[in-house]
Design a protein around this motif. Structure first.
Motif, PDB file in Angstrom:
ATOM      1  N   SER A 140      82.489  48.741  62.249  1.00 25.59           N
ATOM      2  CA  SER A 140      82.532  50.103  63.076  1.00 25.59           C
ATOM      3  C   SER A 140      83.938  50.432  63.409  1.00 25.59           C
ATOM      4  N   LYS A 159      83.430  53.582  72.113  1.00 20.46           N
ATOM      5  CA  LYS A 159      82.126  54.126  72.216  1.00 20.46           C
ATOM      6  C   LYS A 159      81.478  54.036  70.907  1.00 20.46           C
ATOM      7  N   ALA A 160      82.407  54.123  69.973  1.00 19.00           N
ATOM      8  CA  ALA A 160      81.845  54.021  68.299  1.00 19.00           C
ATOM      9  C   ALA A 160      81.173  52.540  68.297  1.00 19.00           C
ATOM     10  N   GLU A 209      78.145  51.757  70.162  1.00 20.15           N
ATOM     11  CA  GLU A 209      76.920  52.207  69.787  1.00 20.15           C
ATOM     12  C   GLU A 209      76.410  51.486  68.620  1.00 20.15           C
ATOM     13  N   ALA A 210      77.346  50.836  67.919  1.00 15.40           N
ATOM     14  CA  ALA A 210      76.900  50.003  66.660  1.00 15.40           C
ATOM     15  C   ALA A 210      76.462  48.783  67.063  1.00 15.40           C
ATOM     16  N   LYS A 250      74.943  48.225  69.883  1.00 10.00           N
ATOM     17  CA  LYS A 250      73.666  48.479  70.291  1.00 10.00           C
ATOM     18  C   LYS A 250      72.654  48.752  69.357  1.00 10.00           C
ATOM     19  N   GLU A 251      73.133  49.218  68.345  1.00  9.54           N
ATOM     20  CA  GLU A 251      72.045  49.549  67.083  1.00  9.54           C
ATOM     21  C   GLU A 251      71.897  48.068  66.475  1.00  9.54           C
ATOM     22  N   THR A 287      76.449  46.809  76.836  1.00 12.07           N
ATOM     23  CA  THR A 287      77.935  46.782  76.616  1.00 12.07           C
ATOM     24  C   THR A 287      78.735  46.911  77.897  1.00 12.07           C
TER      25      THR A 287
END
Length: 315
Positions: free
Chosen positions: A262, A289-290, A293-294, A296-297, A303
């Motif tokens: 990511s 932020k990106a 998010e990755a 958490k996915e 985080t």
């Protein structure tokens, strides 16, 4: 004496050098101020009681999970000339336990500070280090001392066992993304496994430990000279070396891979491994932020962001 004793401590992030620091190599650790542990002590008319994440009740009857804290409290009271009776200790934590973020050392530091504060006694850095090591000897196998040193610090620390620690100015235009796997790390198990590998295959393990030490020295210079891309490459190489000595696991590998895919410049586990947390370095808040998010996915339970540049006053 005060009516209420209070003490706190930050967490810590090992940027480089976990495991190899136990074998005399350098490590770099950062105080993790985003999360902290607080200890409150008050007087009672009953045996010492404690209220914490793992146990609530009479301290003397507590099981082995808080054996280090039990021994620590008794040792501090003995030093202060106080009877082990008539106290209630409450420990509040925003620091996830057993994740490699220094929670056990932070609990020790917070408890010691709260007891000294209750009796209005002077607590030197040397005493604080001494008492926190009492609990760490129980919580960890052959602790390096880096956890205790970092949770009481406001600065990044360059640490080497049996050598004087030094502080590192952070001048990197980058952000660490810290991710929690949601699983407790297995620090003791990992340390013992590395020790076993080292004893059985020293000609294989020693070069790995040596390279981890070299990378730590390189990262020290990158933090000062603002070389964020090289920092990222060093983190990733360190992770691969740690993986080769069996301290990573499937969950950590998944998060490291997700961070790199990511857009992270580098990523690695942090702390003891076999669960716990990982870190990734990026160049901007947008990328952080990106990456978060990755992560958490891909299973991260939480985080945090850690800015790697101090505010430098040029005047």
């Amino acid at each position: 004496m005060n009516h209420l004793g209070y003490g706190f401590a930050n967490g810590k992030i090992i940027l480089m050098g976990e495991h190899s620091v136990v074998y005399g190599k350098p490590a770099i650790a950062l105080p993790f101020k985003e999360v902290k542990i607080e200890s409150y002590v008050s007087f009672t008319n009953s045996p010492i009681t404690i209220d914490c994440l793992y146990y609530k009740g009479i301290l003397e009857e507590a099981d082995l999970v808080i054996e280090g804290i039990k021994k620590l409290v008794i040792s501090v009271l003995e030093y202060l000339g106080k009877k082990p009776f008539g106290l209630h200790i409450r420990i509040d934590s925003k620091l996830p336990a057993q994740r490699g973020l220094g929670s056990s050392a932070a609990v020790s530091i917070a408890v010691v500070r709260s007891l000294f504060n209750l009796y209005n006694e002077i607590l030197t850095d040397e005493l604080l280090q001494y008492f926190s090591n009492i609990a760490e000897q129980i919580h960890h196998v052959n602790p390096s001392g880096i956890d205790s040193s970092t949770v009481v610090s406001n600065d990044a620390i360059f640490f080497q066992k049996d050598s004087e620690k030094t502080y590192i100015p952070l001048r990197v235009d980058g952000i660490l993304v810290v991710a929690d796997t949601g699983r407790m790390g297995k620090t003791k198990e990992a340390i013992l496994e590395v020790k076993k590998l080292w004893k059985e295959n020293p000609t294989i393990i020693n070069p790995i430990l040596d390279r981890l030490g070299e990378l730590t020295n390189e990262v020290r210079s990158y933090l000062i000279s603002n070389e964020v891309k090289r920092l990222g490459m060093a983190l990733t190489e360190a992770h691969q070396l740690l993986k080769s000595i069996n301290v990573s696991d499937e969950g950590l590998e998944k998060l490291v891979d997700a961070a790199l895919a990511s857009g992270a410049l580098g990523a690695k586990l942090t702390g003891g491994g076999k669960g716990g947390c990982m870190i990734a370095v990026v160049e901007s808040l947008e990328k952080a932020k990106a990456v978060a998010e990755a992560l958490k996915e891909n299973g991260a339970s939480n985080t945090w962001f850690y800015h790697l540049k101090e505010v430098i006053n040029e005047s």
